[in-house]
Design a protein around this motif. Structure first.
Motif: not given
Length: 235
Positions: A119-145
């Motif tokens: 939904a927000f891609l068209p707005l981000l593409q109009r920005s001079a410095a677009p960024a996306v931050v996805n809040v992940g987790s160390g719990a995603s690391l299979m090597r650790e679990l």
């Protein structure tokens, strides 16, 4: 001045992330699905309230239209997330994990990211410095679990780490698909929030630091990576 949207901003890491970004001088949209709590949080933060339920297509579309009408967006912080727990805070036993439960978790933690970026891609593409931050987790690391020597090995939940592993893959693939946008995932660390019944050993301020840092990386920053407060986390 950069305009930033933080989902799930009425409490926890989302609230603290929005607070730090407002303090840094940015225009911040505080996204929340509960209008009363969201408005109260936005007023306290000095942010703009945005009614937003990441599990609802119509809500996400309406939010994107509102932000577009009010000037656009530079940075999207996909923070909204859930971790299923029993009423007493205990983990749900593997034998009780149903497909419906998994779908509910993925609807927020994974499909919500897709809805938001779509939904927000068209707005981000109009920005001079677009960024996306996805809040992940160390719990995603299979090597650790999977490693009995790792502190993460004890973590028994089924759906939450699976959803965060999917967020990692989304981050890598979207970063390749949109090289003009800085798209990264972050691990806030084990932070004391409502999500984990305040069991975490980090403060909210400490957990939000890496989210805030990556929301401000600029056009020359990295993309397609996974970061915590100490630096790059190997996928």
């Amino acid at each position: 001045m950069t305009t930033i949207l933080v989902t799930g901003a009425n409490k926890g890491l989302g609230f603290e992330t929005a607070r730090q970004l407002v303090a840094a001088g940015h225009t911040v949209y505080a996204g929340a699905r509960d209008a009363e709590r969201g408005r109260r949080a936005a007023d306290e933060l000095g942010a703009r309230f945005l009614l937003l339920d990441v599990t609802d297509d119509a809500s996400v579309t309406a939010a994107a239209q509102q932000v577009a009408a009010e000037g656009g967006l530079d940075v999207l912080v996909n923070n909204a997330g859930i971790e299923p727990r029993q009423a007493d805070g205990g983990f749900i036993p593997a034998a009780e994990v149903s497909a419906d439960l998994a779908h509910r978790v993925f609807d927020t933690n994974v499909f919500g990211h897709i809805r938001m970026l779509h939904a927000f891609l068209p707005l981000l593409q109009r920005s001079a410095a677009p960024a996306v931050v996805n809040v992940g987790s160390g719990a995603s690391l299979m090597r650790e679990l999977s490693n009995p020597e790792s502190p993460a090995h004890f973590y028994p939940d089924i759906t939450y780490p699976a959803s965060k592993a999917a967020v990692s893959m989304l981050t890598v693939q979207y970063a390749k698909a949109y090289p003009g946008i800085r798209i990264n995932a972050v691990d806030p660390g084990f932070t004391a929030t409502d999500l984990n019944f305040h069991a975490g050993h980090q403060t909210i301020e400490q957990g939000a630091e890496i989210i805030v840092r990556m929301a401000q990386i600029g056009p020359d920053g990295p993309s397609g990576g996974f970061f915590d407060a100490r630096g790059v986390i190997p996928w």
